[in-house]
Design an enzyme around this catalytic site. Structure first.
Site, PDB file in Angstrom:
ATOM      1  N   TYR A   1       0.745  -1.245  -0.087  1.00 61.44           N
ATOM      2  CA  TYR A   1       0.026  -0.010  -0.015  1.00 61.44           C
ATOM      3  C   TYR A   1       1.132   1.208  -0.101  1.00 61.44           C
ATOM      4  CZ  TYR A   1      -4.815   1.783   0.422  1.00 61.44           C
ATOM      5  OH  TYR A   1      -6.164   2.326   0.309  1.00 61.44           O
TER       6      TYR A   1
ATOM      7  N   LYS B   1      -3.725   7.698   3.187  1.00 63.21           N
ATOM      8  CA  LYS B   1      -5.188   7.350   3.783  1.00 63.21           C
ATOM      9  C   LYS B   1      -4.866   7.701   5.569  1.00 63.21           C
ATOM     10  CE  LYS B   1      -7.872   5.651   0.889  1.00 63.21           C
ATOM     11  NZ  LYS B   1      -9.242   5.942   0.613  1.00 63.21           N
TER      12      LYS B   1
END
Length: 252
Positions: free
Chosen positions: A151, A158
């Site tokens: 990620y 995020k």
């Protein structure tokens, strides 16, 4: 019905398997009037997918990286509804370079942060003139408290997104606007397909989540979003609700 008479702006409808699509569908089924956003070449995709909703839904142009689009959003939405009771932020993007943590450039990272985090503030601010009576802003995240495989800088974006939600909750609360996010487990969406190695999440989640997990089923997360858009959480803001089969609650 949970959303009887409410008017909602829903971003990010690109696939009928996406959380945003199921939010729009469930919202209509629960009595809401829904307006969608899209921009550029993706508008054709959104238009095609919108035909699968229970009711027709107008689409307004919105690129969250375009200041002109943000400035014009309220007027564009007013062509279809007079005001808004809720906004759904289902927007995320990072260049491929952002998925290589040690070699990513600032250009890659800044794009990821602008589109995937700052846009929550930008979208809320743009919609604010339509939310004079208060309402609910709900975003979607992938729990950024941890460093996930593959990620990389999207995970950092995020984390910024989740912090942005808390600051929005602080600043929007006096105006009667609640700001919350739903942390969903991995779903096979357009965003997921753009992440190299995303199948690593899919393989682990179903076996470790106490309730199990179906990567093809976006409805549980969509139901949580609809609930947060409703009047059933009148004193909840700055919150992150996990809809991940309980994965977040267990260790290795």
């Amino acid at each position: 019905m949970l959303l009887e008479g409410k008017k909602l702006l829903v971003t990010g409808v690109l696939m009928d398997s996406s959380i945003a699509f199921h939010v729009a569908r469930l919202a209509q089924e629960q009595g809401a009037q829904v307006v969608l956003t899209s921009f550029g070449r993706t508008t054709k995709i959104t238009t095609a997918i919108a035909r699968r909703l229970p009711e027709p839904a107008p689409i307004v142009e919105l690129d969250v990286a375009n200041p002109d689009d943000l400035a014009a959003l309220a007027d564009r939405v007013r062509e279809h509804v007079d005001d808004l009771d809720g906004v759904v932020h289902s927007i995320g993007f990072a260049p491929q370079g952002a998925f290589d943590f040690m070699n990513a450039t600032w250009e890659d990272v800044s794009t990821a942060v602008q589109i995937s985090a700052f846009s929550l503030q930008a979208l809320t601010k743009a919609a604010l003139p339509l939310m004079g009576e208060g309402g609910s802003v709900v975003g979607l995240t992938f729990d950024a408290r941890y460093a996930w495989p593959v990620y990389d800088w999207m995970g950092v974006a995020k984390a910024a997104f989740e912090a942005t939600n808390r600051y929005l909750a602080r600043d929007m609360g006096p105006q009667g606007i609640r700001c919350n996010i739903v942390s969903a487990g991995p779903i096979r969406t357009t965003a997921a397909k753009s992440i190299p190695g995303f199948e690593q999440f899919e393989e682990a989640w179903g076996s470790r989540a106490p309730l199990g997990w179906d990567v093809k089923d976006a409805e549980p997360a969509a139901r949580a979003v609809v609930a947060l858009l409703s009047d059933w959480f009148p004193a909840t803001t700055g919150e992150m609700v996990h809809v991940d089969g309980g994965y977040h609650s267990v260790g290795a």
